[in-house]
Write a protein that holds these residues in place. Structure first.
Motif, PDB file in Angstrom:
ATOM      1  N   THR A   8       0.837  -1.045  -0.021  1.00 19.98           N
ATOM      2  CA  THR A   8      -0.006  -0.056   0.022  1.00 19.98           C
ATOM      3  C   THR A   8       0.726   1.305  -0.064  1.00 19.98           C
ATOM      4  N   LEU A   9       1.726   1.091   0.824  1.00 18.75           N
ATOM      5  CA  LEU A   9       2.790   2.430   0.652  1.00 18.75           C
ATOM      6  C   LEU A   9       3.538   2.495  -0.680  1.00 18.75           C
ATOM      7  N   GLY A  10       3.996   1.529  -1.224  1.00 14.62           N
ATOM      8  CA  GLY A  10       4.588   1.681  -2.466  1.00 14.62           C
ATOM      9  C   GLY A  10       3.599   1.969  -3.608  1.00 14.62           C
ATOM     10  N   ALA A  11       2.320   1.524  -3.463  1.00 18.62           N
ATOM     11  CA  ALA A  11       1.185   2.237  -4.430  1.00 18.62           C
ATOM     12  C   ALA A  11       1.084   3.673  -4.099  1.00 18.62           C
ATOM     13  N   ALA A  12       1.138   3.893  -2.888  1.00 20.45           N
ATOM     14  CA  ALA A  12       0.746   5.519  -2.760  1.00 20.45           C
ATOM     15  C   ALA A  12       1.777   6.156  -3.029  1.00 20.45           C
ATOM     16  N   LEU A 138      -3.539   5.455   4.986  1.00 22.35           N
ATOM     17  CA  LEU A 138      -2.930   5.094   3.740  1.00 22.35           C
ATOM     18  C   LEU A 138      -3.557   4.511   2.572  1.00 22.35           C
ATOM     19  N   GLY A 139      -4.176   3.344   2.935  1.00 26.65           N
ATOM     20  CA  GLY A 139      -5.190   2.858   1.887  1.00 26.65           C
ATOM     21  C   GLY A 139      -6.635   3.347   1.329  1.00 26.65           C
ATOM     22  N   VAL A 143      -7.172   4.646  -2.146  1.00 30.61           N
ATOM     23  CA  VAL A 143      -8.533   4.164  -2.972  1.00 30.61           C
ATOM     24  C   VAL A 143      -9.452   5.312  -3.400  1.00 30.61           C
ATOM     25  N   ALA A 144      -9.695   6.389  -2.426  1.00 27.78           N
ATOM     26  CA  ALA A 144     -10.240   7.534  -2.579  1.00 27.78           C
ATOM     27  C   ALA A 144      -9.744   8.360  -4.052  1.00 27.78           C
ATOM     28  N   ALA A 145      -8.278   8.383  -4.045  1.00 26.51           N
ATOM     29  CA  ALA A 145      -7.652   9.066  -4.990  1.00 26.51           C
ATOM     30  C   ALA A 145      -8.111   8.284  -6.360  1.00 26.51           C
ATOM     31  N   LEU A 146      -7.820   7.074  -6.420  1.00 22.32           N
ATOM     32  CA  LEU A 146      -7.989   6.443  -7.753  1.00 22.32           C
ATOM     33  C   LEU A 146      -9.243   6.323  -8.147  1.00 22.32           C
ATOM     34  N   GLY A 147     -10.226   6.704  -7.271  1.00 17.65           N
ATOM     35  CA  GLY A 147     -11.936   6.883  -8.046  1.00 17.65           C
ATOM     36  C   GLY A 147     -12.060   8.163  -8.506  1.00 17.65           C
ATOM     37  N   GLN A 148     -11.136   9.277  -8.255  1.00 16.10           N
ATOM     38  CA  GLN A 148     -11.256  10.478  -8.890  1.00 16.10           C
ATOM     39  C   GLN A 148     -10.840  10.553 -10.381  1.00 16.10           C
ATOM     40  N   SER A 152      -6.235  17.153  -9.838  1.00 16.25           N
ATOM     41  CA  SER A 152      -5.961  18.029  -8.652  1.00 16.25           C
ATOM     42  C   SER A 152      -6.508  17.323  -7.412  1.00 16.25           C
ATOM     43  N   ARG A 153      -7.639  16.644  -7.378  1.00 11.79           N
ATOM     44  CA  ARG A 153      -8.433  16.290  -6.214  1.00 11.79           C
ATOM     45  C   ARG A 153      -7.812  14.816  -6.032  1.00 11.79           C
ATOM     46  N   ARG A 154      -7.409  14.033  -6.908  1.00 12.15           N
ATOM     47  CA  ARG A 154      -6.837  12.717  -7.013  1.00 12.15           C
ATOM     48  C   ARG A 154      -5.525  12.856  -6.291  1.00 12.15           C
ATOM     49  N   ARG A 155      -4.664  13.721  -6.518  1.00  9.00           N
ATOM     50  CA  ARG A 155      -3.486  13.936  -5.803  1.00  9.00           C
ATOM     51  C   ARG A 155      -3.636  14.490  -4.304  1.00  9.00           C
ATOM     52  N   LYS A 156      -4.530  15.226  -4.024  1.00 10.86           N
ATOM     53  CA  LYS A 156      -4.857  15.861  -2.623  1.00 10.86           C
ATOM     54  C   LYS A 156      -5.308  14.829  -1.963  1.00 10.86           C
ATOM     55  N   LEU A 157      -6.190  13.633  -2.308  1.00  6.90           N
ATOM     56  CA  LEU A 157      -6.408  12.554  -1.437  1.00  6.90           C
ATOM     57  C   LEU A 157      -5.362  11.728  -1.161  1.00  6.90           C
ATOM     58  N   ASN A 158      -4.600  11.421  -2.185  1.00 11.23           N
ATOM     59  CA  ASN A 158      -3.444  10.581  -1.947  1.00 11.23           C
ATOM     60  C   ASN A 158      -2.382  11.164  -1.204  1.00 11.23           C
ATOM     61  N   VAL A 159      -2.127  12.515  -1.205  1.00  8.66           N
ATOM     62  CA  VAL A 159      -1.129  13.089  -0.297  1.00  8.66           C
ATOM     63  C   VAL A 159      -1.877  13.205   1.413  1.00  8.66           C
ATOM     64  N   LEU A 160      -3.004  13.215   1.344  1.00  3.73           N
ATOM     65  CA  LEU A 160      -3.617  13.357   2.681  1.00  3.73           C
ATOM     66  C   LEU A 160      -3.492  11.627   3.281  1.00  3.73           C
ATOM     67  N   GLY A 161      -3.811  10.857   2.479  1.00  2.84           N
ATOM     68  CA  GLY A 161      -3.337   9.492   3.334  1.00  2.84           C
ATOM     69  C   GLY A 161      -1.930   9.255   3.627  1.00  2.84           C
ATOM     70  N   LEU A 162      -1.135   9.641   2.571  1.00  2.00           N
ATOM     71  CA  LEU A 162       0.456   9.487   3.295  1.00  2.00           C
ATOM     72  C   LEU A 162       0.745  10.429   4.374  1.00  2.00           C
TER      73      LEU A 162
END
Length: 348
Positions: A8-12, A138-139, A143-148, A152-162
């Protein structure tokens, strides 16, 4: 850490590095990068157990491998996927391999970050090997990011999880410092002079901590919760019984176990031979009482032609002695109460 957390970390990380340019291929290859270092376990059938103990979390988890492997794999991948250059793919692989090794450094196992130049096992010990509170944000963010569809929103959600998962790592280090300080002060109050002090969380949390202090041929174990109202810590004395292996200290398998355990061990003389227990990984009772079995147990094998020689060892299942010692719902219930500061949950 467990494979799910690492993937999961690697994917993020892959999504963060290259998701904007190559889309969903980035988290997929990031997950591969986050998984690759642990494939060193595939060498087990071809190596002795003592050699494998040194290989796992060895060169595949090193800074050198992150650099060399990152460049080589990045170049190879750029030949397959031409939507990014070799430098960009190399950066993805480098970050995936590096974050895997760094995350493992937060656990108690020991990661040879500087291999092959040094076999020193880096181990902060602020995270249990399996801690669901780390991969959950993280996950969820990934997951939320990949659904966008909006980048810009996709990136923000992934950064939030990280960010949330990284904040949990920082929190674990803060908890580690507080617990270690509490153990040191409690030992001083009891006039226990120690040479080493090891602190690590109990299973699945960063609130209840186990302390192990080594003093000569004895270990002192105790539990401390960040929620304890009473700072008093009860310590249990455990004999290391190092005299049982005194005539075997120059033998490679025994030296490997001493290196791996960092001195936090107990040797037991059973009917079928000598057993070496690594106490850092706890017991089936989480040290809540005195009835559990140690989790990391190695049986020293004996040369039939020379009883004093140990050609190798075998790691044994942790709960093979008694069925009632299994880490089950009963222990989990007591562990939860002790995490909350209820010292009555520990029958010492």
């Amino acid at each position: 850490m467990d494979s799910v957390s690492q993937a999961t970390l690697g994917a993020a990380v892959g999504e963060l590095v290259l998701g904007k340019k190559v889309g969903k291929k980035a988290p997929l290859w990031g997950a591969a990068a986050g998984t690759l270092p642990d494939l060193d376990v595939l060498t087990a059938p071809f190596l002795s157990e003592s050699t494998q103990l040194g290989v796992h979390r060895g060169v595949s988890h090193s800074l050198l491998f992150a650099v060399v492997g990152g460049i080589a794999l990045g170049y190879a991948l750029s030949r397959l996927h031409r939507d990014a250059g070799w430098r960009e793919w190399s950066l993805l692989w480098f970050c995936g391999l590096l974050t895997h090794a760094l995350l493992d450094c937060f656990t108690m196992y020991g990661t040879q970050l500087f291999s092959p130049f040094s076999d020193y096992p880096v181990a902060l010990g602020s995270l249990f090997i399996i801690d669901p509170l780390y991969p959950l944000p993280l996950g969820a963010g990934l997951v939320a990011a990949l659904g966008q569809k909006q980048l810009s929103r996709r990136r923000k959600l992934n950064v939030l999880g990280l960010s949330l998962s990284t904040a949990y790592l920082v929190w674990s280090a803060v908890g580690y410092i507080q617990a270690r300080t509490a153990f040191a002060e409690a030992l001083a109050e009891r006039d226990i002079a120690y040479e080493q002090l090891y602190t690590t969380p109990t299973p699945f949390n960063t609130v209840l901590w186990m302390g192990l202090a080594r003093a000569d041929d004895q270990l002192w174990s105790g539990l401390y919760s960040l929620l304890d109202e009473d700072p008093d810590i009860h310590f249990r004395r455990i004999e290391r019984n190092s005299h049982l292996i005194a005539d075997k200290l120059d033998q490679e398998p025994v030296q490997r176990l001493l290196w791996f355990s960092r001195g936090y061990y107990r040797v037991e003389d059973r009917a079928d031979g000598l057993y070496f227990n690594d106490l850092r990984f706890g017991r089936s009772d989480s040290f809540l009482d005195s009835t559990g079995n140690y989790v990391f147990v190695f049986r020293l094998l004996q040369d039939p032609n020379d009883p004093t020689r140990v050609p190798d060892f075998r790691q044994t299942p942790p709960f093979e002695a008694r069925e009632e010692d299994t880490f089950d719902a009963r222990i989990l219930s007591r562990l939860w109460r002790r995490i909350g500061g209820d010292k009555r949950a520990a029958n010492l």
